[in-house]
Design an enzyme around this catalytic site. Structure first.
Site, PDB file in Angstrom:
ATOM      1  CG  HIS A 147       5.738  51.215 -96.822  1.00 52.96           C
ATOM      2  ND1 HIS A 147       4.685  50.519 -96.293  1.00 52.96           N
ATOM      3  CD2 HIS A 147       5.857  50.811 -98.112  1.00 52.96           C
ATOM      4  CE1 HIS A 147       4.190  49.711 -97.227  1.00 52.96           C
ATOM      5  NE2 HIS A 147       4.875  49.876 -98.340  1.00 52.96           N
ATOM      6  N   GLY A 158      -1.371  45.923-101.563  1.00 54.78           N
ATOM      7  CA  GLY A 158      -1.684  44.542-101.181  1.00 54.78           C
ATOM      8  C   GLY A 158      -3.135  44.149-101.380  1.00 54.78           C
ATOM      9  CB  SER A 202      -2.273  46.241-106.493  1.00 49.35           C
ATOM     10  OG  SER A 202      -2.710  45.911-105.191  1.00 49.35           O
ATOM     11  CD  GLU A 206       4.242  52.111-102.132  1.00 53.19           C
ATOM     12  OE1 GLU A 206       4.512  51.177-102.878  1.00 53.19           O
ATOM     13  OE2 GLU A 206       4.402  52.065-100.906  1.00 53.19           O
ATOM     14  CG  ASN A 208       8.379  46.865 -99.120  1.00 52.73           C
ATOM     15  OD1 ASN A 208       9.137  46.284 -98.324  1.00 52.73           O
ATOM     16  ND2 ASN A 208       7.319  47.559 -98.722  1.00 52.73           N
ATOM     17  CG  LEU A 209      12.133  41.455-100.726  1.00 55.99           C
ATOM     18  CD1 LEU A 209      13.414  40.637-100.543  1.00 55.99           C
ATOM     19  CD2 LEU A 209      11.318  40.892-101.887  1.00 55.99           C
ATOM     20  CE  LYS A 210       4.406  45.180 -98.785  1.00 55.45           C
ATOM     21  NZ  LYS A 210       3.038  45.630 -98.730  1.00 55.45           N
TER      22      LYS A 210
END
Ligand code: PEP
Length: 235
Positions: A88, A163, A193, A157, A6-8
């Site tokens: 998400h 993060g 993470s 998640e 997930n490159l956000k």
């Protein structure tokens, strides 16, 4: 296994292309059987026809229309995108999407045959309230979701692990994944993470069918290392 990045809100269109090209080169040069998914930011979506499956981080549940700032099916179809992340934690908790709206999105993209990577997970205060409250909270995130949808992938998640560098223990991941498999038999990824240092351990847990990686996937070589771990474990 499924290894997803997930490159956000990171990378330009050019940098995203370089990133995906590097992944393609790796996949072409190695006989890897893992499914590799990449979710770039919306403005970096493009047509890719290699082994990497490119998906959208988000879309409004509409063909097109008056939804300022959003993209819809028409913009995804331009690039042949058939994979989407829904639910998400950043969309739930930062952007305020309700379960009702998330379920509406799910239905819309299901009706168009998308592969849906559907995210669930609890915030810290819920986790600290005990297992029963935590599992109730997560169960509510399945409300309105067709858990038997053939193109469904679920990602567990924990919000507090995303993060932050924090992760549940391997035993906790195993326990929660076992419980979540009772709700849906869909492939179940762990996210929060994951990095090179812990990916092998996480991928080795029962009922972990892959990983969804944010920050640590931004370095393409680190992401490739995680794909290699999955491949070694599968052989
Ligand atoms: C994510 O945002 O889906 C995620 C797993 O992020 P990170 O790996 O940075 O915790």
């Amino acid at each position: 296994m499924i290894i997803a990045a997930n490159l956000k809100t990171n990378f330009t269109r050019k940098k995203t292309k370089e990133y995906i090209n590097e992944l393609e080169q790796f996949l072409d040069g190695n006989s890897v059987s893992e499914d590799v998914l990449v979710f770039p930011t919306s403005s970096s979506l493009d047509s890719y026809d290699g082994k990497v499956v490119v998906g959208a981080q988000n879309s409004y549940p509409t063909q097109n229309g008056a939804f300022t700032g959003e993209i819809g099916l028409e913009q995804l179809e331009e690039f042949g995108i058939k994979t989407i992340l829904i639910g998400h934690s950043e969309r739930r908790h930062v952007l305020g999407e309700s379960q009702e709206f998330i379920a509406e999105k799910f239905d819309f993209f299901k009706s168009h045959g998308f592969k849906i990577v559907y995210c669930v997970g609890e915030p810290l205060e819920i986790r600290e309230a005990g297992k029963e409250i935590m599992m109730d909270y997560i169960s509510n995130q399945y409300e309105g979701i067709d858990v038997d949808y053939e193109n469904l992938v679920i990602a567990y998640e924990p919000v507090w692990a995303i993060g932050t560098g924090l992760t549940p223990t391997l035993e906790d991941i195993a326990d929660i994944h076992k419980n979540l498999k009772d709700i849906s038999k869909a492939p179940l990824l762990y996210g929060g993470s994951v990095k090179v240092a812990n990916a092998k351990d996480v991928l080795s847990i029962d009922n972990v069918d892959g990983i969804l990686v944010g920050s640590a996937a931004l370095k393409v070589n680190d992401f490739i290392s995680m794909i290699k771990f999955a491949d070694e474990l599968d052989k």
